[in-house]
Design a protein around this motif. Structure first.
Motif, PDB file in Angstrom:
ATOM      1  N   UNK A   1       0.830  -1.202   0.000  1.00 57.94           N
ATOM      2  CA  UNK A   1       0.000   0.000   0.000  1.00 57.94           C
ATOM      3  C   UNK A   1       0.869   1.257   0.000  1.00 57.94           C
ATOM      4  N   UNK A   2       1.927   1.263   0.831  1.00 56.85           N
ATOM      5  CA  UNK A   2       2.816   2.430   0.891  1.00 56.85           C
ATOM      6  C   UNK A   2       3.572   2.609  -0.420  1.00 56.85           C
ATOM      7  N   UNK A   3       4.045   1.498  -0.985  1.00 58.38           N
ATOM      8  CA  UNK A   3       4.813   1.577  -2.224  1.00 58.38           C
ATOM      9  C   UNK A   3       3.942   2.080  -3.378  1.00 58.38           C
ATOM     10  N   UNK A   4       2.730   1.568  -3.481  1.00 64.87           N
ATOM     11  CA  UNK A   4       1.812   2.043  -4.519  1.00 64.87           C
ATOM     12  C   UNK A   4       1.443   3.502  -4.292  1.00 64.87           C
ATOM     13  N   UNK A   5       1.252   3.871  -3.025  1.00 65.60           N
ATOM     14  CA  UNK A   5       0.897   5.250  -2.715  1.00 65.60           C
ATOM     15  C   UNK A   5       1.953   6.241  -3.162  1.00 65.60           C
ATOM     16  N   UNK A   6       3.220   5.822  -3.122  1.00 67.47           N
ATOM     17  CA  UNK A   6       4.305   6.702  -3.545  1.00 67.47           C
ATOM     18  C   UNK A   6       4.529   6.667  -5.053  1.00 67.47           C
ATOM     19  N   UNK A   7       4.268   5.509  -5.665  1.00 66.71           N
ATOM     20  CA  UNK A   7       4.644   5.344  -7.069  1.00 66.71           C
ATOM     21  C   UNK A   7       3.464   5.345  -8.041  1.00 66.71           C
ATOM     22  N   UNK A   8       2.326   4.798  -7.630  1.00 69.50           N
ATOM     23  CA  UNK A   8       1.127   4.755  -8.480  1.00 69.50           C
ATOM     24  C   UNK A   8      -0.104   5.126  -7.657  1.00 69.50           C
ATOM     25  N   UNK A   9      -0.165   6.341  -7.143  1.00 68.71           N
ATOM     26  CA  UNK A   9      -1.269   6.699  -6.240  1.00 68.71           C
ATOM     27  C   UNK A   9      -2.650   6.548  -6.872  1.00 68.71           C
TER      28      UNK A   9
ATOM     29  N   UNK B   1      -5.524   0.704  -5.359  1.00 69.14           N
ATOM     30  CA  UNK B   1      -6.848   0.190  -5.010  1.00 69.14           C
ATOM     31  C   UNK B   1      -6.702  -1.167  -4.333  1.00 69.14           C
ATOM     32  N   UNK B   2      -7.724  -1.624  -3.593  1.00 70.03           N
ATOM     33  CA  UNK B   2      -7.658  -2.973  -3.010  1.00 70.03           C
ATOM     34  C   UNK B   2      -7.376  -4.050  -4.054  1.00 70.03           C
ATOM     35  N   UNK B   3      -7.975  -3.923  -5.238  1.00 66.60           N
ATOM     36  CA  UNK B   3      -7.755  -4.916  -6.293  1.00 66.60           C
ATOM     37  C   UNK B   3      -6.293  -4.953  -6.716  1.00 66.60           C
ATOM     38  N   UNK B   4      -5.677  -3.787  -6.855  1.00 69.88           N
ATOM     39  CA  UNK B   4      -4.272  -3.712  -7.261  1.00 69.88           C
ATOM     40  C   UNK B   4      -3.374  -4.310  -6.189  1.00 69.88           C
ATOM     41  N   UNK B   5      -3.642  -3.959  -4.935  1.00 72.93           N
ATOM     42  CA  UNK B   5      -2.827  -4.497  -3.846  1.00 72.93           C
ATOM     43  C   UNK B   5      -2.916  -6.011  -3.795  1.00 72.93           C
ATOM     44  N   UNK B   6      -4.127  -6.535  -3.938  1.00 68.93           N
ATOM     45  CA  UNK B   6      -4.299  -7.989  -3.894  1.00 68.93           C
ATOM     46  C   UNK B   6      -3.564  -8.667  -5.041  1.00 68.93           C
ATOM     47  N   UNK B   7      -3.577  -8.048  -6.216  1.00 67.34           N
ATOM     48  CA  UNK B   7      -2.898  -8.635  -7.366  1.00 67.34           C
ATOM     49  C   UNK B   7      -1.393  -8.728  -7.124  1.00 67.34           C
ATOM     50  N   UNK B   8      -0.807  -7.679  -6.542  1.00 62.96           N
ATOM     51  CA  UNK B   8       0.631  -7.683  -6.268  1.00 62.96           C
ATOM     52  C   UNK B   8       0.971  -8.698  -5.187  1.00 62.96           C
ATOM     53  N   UNK B   9       0.186  -8.718  -4.109  1.00 58.07           N
ATOM     54  CA  UNK B   9       0.435  -9.682  -3.034  1.00 58.07           C
ATOM     55  C   UNK B   9       0.293 -11.104  -3.558  1.00 58.07           C
TER      56      UNK B   9
END
Length: 361
Positions: free
Chosen positions: A123-131, A135-143
């Motif tokens: 969440x922190x990494x996406x917030x800095x790089x792809x704010x 989204x929850x969907x994006x985070x779940x896909x990466x995890x």
């Protein structure tokens, strides 16, 4: 004296791999009492500089528990770089990561996951790089991609999962269900720790359906509403009874939860259980500790901040005379436990006055 064939500068390279592993595991890992010992990061970084063999072994030990050993955003970025290029492109993060080869594919060594930490750092990494796409969907896909990589590229697979914080909101419970997309490693899970988890009934019930090979289970619920038995507690008990190889069980709850249900659940693991730790529990309504006596391989019983074990309950335990392998009964900040204390003293297995800030196992 070093032999002529092995001058001092070559001694490190001459050590067999198995001996090297024993040295590093025994002398560079913290706290011998823990289930999975956490390596000292600085010490392992130094040993990695000796030669190629030492580097490979040091990195394998360090990264196997990296989530417990100073995880940072830079650590996450290294793990993301370990993903195949095609996967990174599919996730839309390829252009955001540094180019160039890594010294080793660090992600293949990961064996222990703190899932809430992984989600928080993603969440922190996406917030800095792809704010805009955080989204929850994006985070779940990466995890999901990372979990699949850890499992499929590690020969022995992932073996420990720790989760916490499901009580924050229901979104976390849905987030954590991504692990079931890689059920092959869940089926072989050996160590599972869950803390402060509300809204987790569905998650734990699904885990009980899939996982039967857990050897170390730690359930740490905080039942703030004072209800004697929540759906989460029922699910946790079901998870215990589903196990076939459970050797160590930690049950931490509050005084309002009836420990009789826990004791009854022990019948399914009576042949394998070696260590049990019960915390923050009131035994006022427990008339018998016989379920503990059925655990024929039990070596250690730990009671921490518990109260009210009666003489009657202990008499039924002692009458069984089956705990032939019992080596230790540890009582830590317990009240009205005199009957169990006397029983342990007669068996010469009582341990008290321990240092409380050290983990017990």
């Amino acid at each position: 004296m070093p032999s002529p064939t092995h001058p001092p500068q070559n001694l490190a390279a001459a050590l067999p791999f198995e001996v090297l592993e024993m040295i590093i595991n025994d002398h560079l890992c913290e706290n011998e009492y823990t289930v999975i010992r956490v390596p000292r990061r600085k010490a392992l970084m130094n040993t990695a500089l000796v030669n190629k063999n030492w580097f490979n072994l040091s990195m394998r030990i360090l990264w196997s528990t990296i989530f417990e050993n100073g995880f940072t955003l830079s650590t996450l970025e290294i793990l993301l770089r370990c993903l195949p290029a095609e996967t990174r492109r599919d996730l839309g993060i390829y252009e955001l990561l540094p180019t160039g080869p890594l010294l080793t594919s660090y992600g293949i060594y990961v064996k222990s996951i703190l899932l809430e930490m992984l989600f928080c750092f993603v969440d922190r990494w996406l917030g800095e790089n792809l704010p805009d796409s955080n989204t929850p969907k994006k985070k779940r896909a990466i995890v999901r991609a990372l979990l699949e990589f850890f499992n499929t590229h590690n020969n022995s697979g992932l073996n420990k999962l720790e989760i916490a914080g499901l009580h924050i909101n229901r979104l976390w419970a849905r987030n954590y269900e991504v692990i079931f997309d890689s059920s092959n490693w869940i089926e072989n899970l050996q160590v599972f720790v869950i803390r402060a988890a509300f809204d987790s009934t569905s998650f734990i019930n699904r885990l009980a359906d899939v996982c039967t090979k857990i050897t170390t289970l730690e359930i740490d619920y905080f039942n703030f509403d004072g209800a004697p038995e929540t759906d989460e507690i029922k699910a946790a008990l079901r998870l215990i009874t589903a196990q076939k190889k459970l050797r160590s069980l930690t049950w931490s709850s509050v005084v309002s939860v009836d420990p009789t249900k826990l004791l009854n659940a022990l019948s399914s693991i009576s042949r394998t259980l070696e260590h049990i730790e019960i915390e923050h529990t009131d035994f006022s309504n427990v008339l018998s500790l016989c379920p503990l006596a059925q655990c024929s391989n039990l070596e250690t019983m730990v009671f921490k901040e518990c109260k009210n074990i009666s003489e009657q309950a202990v008499q039924t335990l002692e009458a069984q005379q089956k705990l032939t392998k019992l080596k230790e009964v540890k009582l830590i900040r317990c009240s009205h436990f005199e009957a169990l204390q006397s029983f342990a003293s007669r068996r010469n297995v009582l341990q008290q006055g321990m240092t409380f800030d050290l983990p017990l196992y």
